[in-house]
Design a protein around this motif. Structure first.
Motif, short mmCIF file in Angstrom:
data_model
loop_
_atom_site.label_atom_id
_atom_site.label_comp_id
_atom_site.label_asym_id
_atom_site.label_seq_id
_atom_site.Cartn_x
_atom_site.Cartn_y
_atom_site.Cartn_z
N ASN A 167 0.82 -1.21 0.00
CA ASN A 167 0.00 0.00 0.00
C ASN A 167 0.86 1.27 0.00
N ILE A 168 1.89 1.31 0.82
CA ILE A 168 2.72 2.53 0.86
C ILE A 168 3.62 2.60 -0.38
N ASN A 169 4.37 1.53 -0.64
CA ASN A 169 5.39 1.60 -1.69
C ASN A 169 4.79 1.62 -3.10
N LEU A 170 3.84 0.76 -3.36
CA LEU A 170 3.32 0.64 -4.74
C LEU A 170 2.07 1.49 -4.95
N VAL A 171 1.04 1.26 -4.12
CA VAL A 171 -0.22 1.99 -4.30
C VAL A 171 0.00 3.49 -4.06
N GLY A 172 0.82 3.81 -3.05
CA GLY A 172 1.11 5.23 -2.76
C GLY A 172 1.79 5.92 -3.93
N SER A 173 2.75 5.25 -4.55
CA SER A 173 3.45 5.87 -5.70
C SER A 173 2.49 6.09 -6.86
N PHE A 174 1.60 5.12 -7.08
CA PHE A 174 0.62 5.26 -8.16
C PHE A 174 -0.36 6.39 -7.86
N ASN A 175 -0.78 6.46 -6.59
CA ASN A 175 -1.73 7.50 -6.17
C ASN A 175 -1.17 8.89 -6.50
N VAL A 176 0.08 9.13 -6.17
CA VAL A 176 0.71 10.43 -6.42
C VAL A 176 0.86 10.65 -7.93
N ALA A 177 1.30 9.61 -8.64
CA ALA A 177 1.51 9.75 -10.09
C ALA A 177 0.21 10.11 -10.80
N ARG A 178 -0.86 9.39 -10.46
CA ARG A 178 -2.11 9.61 -11.22
C ARG A 178 -2.68 11.00 -10.94
N LEU A 179 -2.65 11.46 -9.68
CA LEU A 179 -3.25 12.77 -9.36
C LEU A 179 -2.37 13.91 -9.88
N ALA A 180 -1.05 13.73 -9.84
CA ALA A 180 -0.16 14.76 -10.38
C ALA A 180 -0.26 14.81 -11.91
N ALA A 181 -0.47 13.65 -12.53
CA ALA A 181 -0.54 13.61 -14.00
C ALA A 181 -1.71 14.44 -14.53
N VAL A 182 -2.79 14.50 -13.76
CA VAL A 182 -3.95 15.31 -14.17
C VAL A 182 -3.51 16.78 -14.28
N GLU A 183 -2.71 17.23 -13.32
CA GLU A 183 -2.22 18.61 -13.36
C GLU A 183 -1.21 18.81 -14.49
N MET A 184 -0.30 17.83 -14.65
CA MET A 184 0.72 17.94 -15.70
C MET A 184 0.09 18.07 -17.08
N ALA A 185 -1.00 17.34 -17.27
CA ALA A 185 -1.66 17.34 -18.59
C ALA A 185 -2.18 18.74 -18.95
N LYS A 186 -2.33 19.61 -17.95
CA LYS A 186 -2.81 20.98 -18.20
C LYS A 186 -1.68 21.92 -18.63
N ASN A 187 -0.40 21.47 -18.47
CA ASN A 187 0.73 22.35 -18.82
C ASN A 187 0.79 22.60 -20.32
N ASP A 188 1.35 23.74 -20.70
CA ASP A 188 1.63 23.97 -22.13
C ASP A 188 2.75 23.02 -22.53
N ALA A 189 2.63 22.42 -23.72
CA ALA A 189 3.69 21.51 -24.18
C ALA A 189 4.90 22.32 -24.60
N ASP A 190 6.12 21.75 -24.39
CA ASP A 190 7.32 22.43 -24.89
C ASP A 190 7.48 22.12 -26.39
N GLU A 191 8.60 22.53 -26.97
CA GLU A 191 8.77 22.38 -28.43
C GLU A 191 8.86 20.91 -28.85
#
Ligand SMILES: NC(=O)c1ccc[n+]([C@@H]2O[C@H](COP(=O)([O-])OP(=O)(O)OC[C@H]3O[C@@H](n4cnc5c(N)ncnc54)[C@H](O)[C@@H]3O)[C@@H](O)[C@H]2O)c1
Length: 251
Positions: free
Chosen positions: A110-134
């Protein structure tokens, strides 16, 4: 991605590999938000290096969503995740007291695997809003596996499974997030001199170092940080797990 454009959330950065990474990123001009459940050390490290700290339990949806929101408020965006929060224990599949404690097994996963996925998935939603670089890129996610993912030792069934799960996530998540321009990598460290190991007697540390092929010493957290930084900067690295272990192969 250049470090001066990096806005990173780093989990587990109140200590060890995450802390070294936070220090190296800030020294290179990045913005950093530290997510850790240890408020005392987290606050102290953040104040020392000029990062933001948010007390976070990576296994909780609400806690991580709150931290992601706070990181965006503090840095204006998130384009990098480094997942270092994790725990280690040793317990065999069966032992004198009976079977491997079921709750202990689930807690590690739960901490090592599920926790890492939890952070990745929620942060990815924010990252997807960034302007793409060149190059069409919006961010990078780096998680921490272990050499135990490949050659786990006796007593490491739970830990090795959690880390193998992280290694197994890099490619499918890189494929999932390709359209959004988000790269996904993992680092599999060997044996590093972090607070976890500093508690061991000198002779035990020396013995561990003897198992490393070359150089015959434990890894320095700054070497993990250097690889995390390189992964951010080298835009062609994606979908892979890199061993960082002095060619250690655990028996
Ligand atoms: N040190 C090594 O030799 C080594 C080797 C291979 C892999 N790793 C992995 O690297 C990562 C970092 O290890 P380290 O040696 O720096 O350990 P560490 O104990 O120094 O740091 C881990 C940090 O994670 C935090 N943490 C634990 N559970 C959390 C949770 N639920 N939510 C938020 N934060 C939490 C702790 O408070 C701590 O600050 C771990 O995933 C570990 O398994 C370490």
């Amino acid at each position: 991605m250049q470090m001066k454009d990096t806005a990173a959330i780093i989990t587990g950065a109140a200590s060890g590999l995450g802390e070294a990474t936070a220090r190296a990123f800030i020294a290179a001009g990045a913005q950093v938000t530290i997510l850790d459940r240890d408020a005392e050390r987290g606050e102290k490290t953040a104040a020392e290096i000029g990062a933001t700290f948010v007390q976070t339990d990576v296994t909780s949806e609400d806690s991580v969503q709150n931290a992601v929101n706070a990181a965006v408020a503090a840095m204006g965006k998130i384009n990098t995740v480094v997942n270092c929060a994790g725990i280690g224990t040793a317990e065999k599949t069966i032992h004198k007291a009976g079977a491997h404690n079921f709750e202990h097994y689930q807690r590690i996963i739960n901490i090592n695997l599920v926790g890492s996925f939890n952070v990745a998935r929620l942060a990815a939603v924010e990252m997807a809003k960034n302007d793409a670089d060149e190059d069409g890129q919006r961010g990078v996610i780096i998680s921490t596996a272990s050499v135990a993912a490949f050659d786990g030792q006796k007593g490491q069934v739970a830990y090795a499974a959690s880390k193998a799960g992280i290694a197994g996530t890099s490619l499918p998540m890189a494929r999932d997030l390709a359209r959004e321009g988000i790269r996904v990598m993992a680092i599999a460290p060997g044996i590093f001199l972090t607070p976890m190991l500093m508690g061991l007697p000198e002779e035990v540390r020396a013995e561990l170092a003897q198992d490393v092929t070359n150089p015959k010493r434990l890894g320095d957290p700054s070497e993990y940080a250097a690889l995390a930084k390189f992964i951010c900067e080298c835009g062609y690295l994606n979908g892979e797990t890199i061993r960082l272990d002095g060619a250690l192969r655990m028996r």
